[in-house]
Design an enzyme around this catalytic site. Structure first.
Site, short mmCIF file in Angstrom:
data_model
loop_
_atom_site.label_atom_id
_atom_site.label_comp_id
_atom_site.label_asym_id
_atom_site.label_seq_id
_atom_site.Cartn_x
_atom_site.Cartn_y
_atom_site.Cartn_z
CE LYS A 1 -88.65 9.46 109.44
NZ LYS A 1 -87.43 8.97 108.72
NE ARG B 1 -84.10 14.76 110.78
CZ ARG B 1 -84.95 14.58 109.78
NH1 ARG B 1 -86.19 14.97 109.88
NH2 ARG B 1 -84.54 13.99 108.68
NE ARG C 1 -86.23 9.69 99.46
CZ ARG C 1 -86.26 10.01 100.75
NH1 ARG C 1 -87.09 9.40 101.57
NH2 ARG C 1 -85.42 10.88 101.22
NE ARG D 1 -85.21 14.26 100.20
CZ ARG D 1 -85.56 13.91 101.44
NH1 ARG D 1 -86.73 13.36 101.66
NH2 ARG D 1 -84.74 14.12 102.45
NE ARG E 1 -80.95 12.74 104.46
CZ ARG E 1 -81.68 12.17 103.49
NH1 ARG E 1 -81.12 11.89 102.33
NH2 ARG E 1 -82.93 11.88 103.70
P1 AMP Z 1 -86.40 14.49 105.80
O1 AMP Z 1 -87.25 14.75 104.60
O2 AMP Z 1 -87.19 14.20 107.04
O3 AMP Z 1 -85.32 13.47 105.54
O4 AMP Z 1 -85.63 15.88 106.11
C1 AMP Z 1 -84.76 16.45 105.16
C2 AMP Z 1 -83.87 17.47 105.84
O5 AMP Z 1 -84.67 18.53 106.40
C3 AMP Z 1 -83.04 16.96 106.99
O6 AMP Z 1 -81.85 16.32 106.56
C4 AMP Z 1 -82.76 18.25 107.75
O7 AMP Z 1 -81.81 19.05 107.06
C5 AMP Z 1 -84.10 18.98 107.63
N1 AMP Z 1 -85.05 18.65 108.72
C6 AMP Z 1 -86.26 18.02 108.58
N2 AMP Z 1 -86.86 17.88 109.77
C7 AMP Z 1 -86.02 18.42 110.70
C8 AMP Z 1 -86.07 18.57 112.09
N3 AMP Z 1 -87.12 18.12 112.82
N4 AMP Z 1 -85.01 19.17 112.71
C9 AMP Z 1 -83.96 19.62 112.01
N5 AMP Z 1 -83.84 19.52 110.68
C10 AMP Z 1 -84.86 18.92 110.01
#
Ligand code: AMP
Length: 215
Positions: free
Chosen positions: A13, A88, A127, A161, A172
């Protein structure tokens, strides 16, 4: 154009959304990047979110909705935006619909990107990202030119990360299945869901994504 990229962590994404946003002049709104920046800058939001983000748990809906409400009002988002990582949960999707409706706007499309779990675990463990611009590299399929530093910030070493370890990735994926996957039906019922297979060459995936957005 306002669109949501849906799909499990590591499906592409961020990479594909960034290219789409840059080429079309839309804002890329990545809530994960916004949280990681807040954590790095030790803001109150960052302090609240750090443990949750590191552990792959969701940050509370109210916090995320407030963040996206403000971000989508900024000047660079007025021509359009690509949401990566939001919504989400169903309450987040409801809130997004409501905040757009308040502005007499609507979501144009939600694109579901898909890849098999094993492929995702493999991708995430290779990554790497630039801590300055958040550009993402993959040491197997899309490495940085010198393998260690960001192409756009040659002084900056790439990092992995904290939440990309195999155990946290599997957790996740489970959070995705339980909390986020119901959004697929949600947007299907709203009549704005498109699906793209995120496997194979980056260029082909981008082509399929562009088509999904166009029609
Ligand atoms: P991502 O980079 O999208 O994988 O997000 C990394 C982390 O940020 C996730 O595992 C959550 O802990 C938090 N996070 C990101 N976006 C959201 C969201 N829309 N709602 C809740 N937590 C989020």
């Amino acid at each position: 154009m306002r669109l949501v990229l849906l799909g499990p962590p590591g499906v592409g994404k961020g990479t594909q959304g960034r290219r789409l946003a840059v080429e079309r002049g839309w804002a890329l709104i990545s809530t994960g990047d916004m949280l990681r920046d807040a954590v790095a800058r030790r803001t109150p939001l960052g302090q609240q979110a750090k443990e949750l983000v590191d552990a792959g748990q969701l940050v509370p809906d109210g916090v995320m909705i407030g963040l996206v409400r403000e971000r989508t009002l900024q000047a660079d988002a007025q021509a359009g935006f690509v949401l990566d990582g939001f919504p989400r949960t169903i309450p987040q999707a409801d809130a997004l619909g409501a905040m757009l409706a308040e502005r007499s706007l609507q979501l144009n499309v939600a694109v579901l990107m898909q890849a098999p779990d094993e492929e995702i675990v493999r991708r995430l463990s290779s990554r790497w990202e630039c801590p300055v611009c958040r550009r993402v590299y993959n040491s197997l399929s899309a490495p940085a030119k010198d393998g260690r530093h960001c192409d756009d910030h040659p002084e900056t070493e790439l990092r992995q990360r904290v939440d990309d370890t195999e155990g946290t990735v599997r957790w996740r994926l489970q959070v995705y299945r339980e909390q986020t996957a119901p959004l697929v039906d949600y947007y299907r019922k709203h009549g704005c869901l498109k699906e793209v297979k995120s496997i194979g060459a980056l260029e082909d995936v981008y082509g399929a994504l562009s088509q999904a957005v166009a029609g």
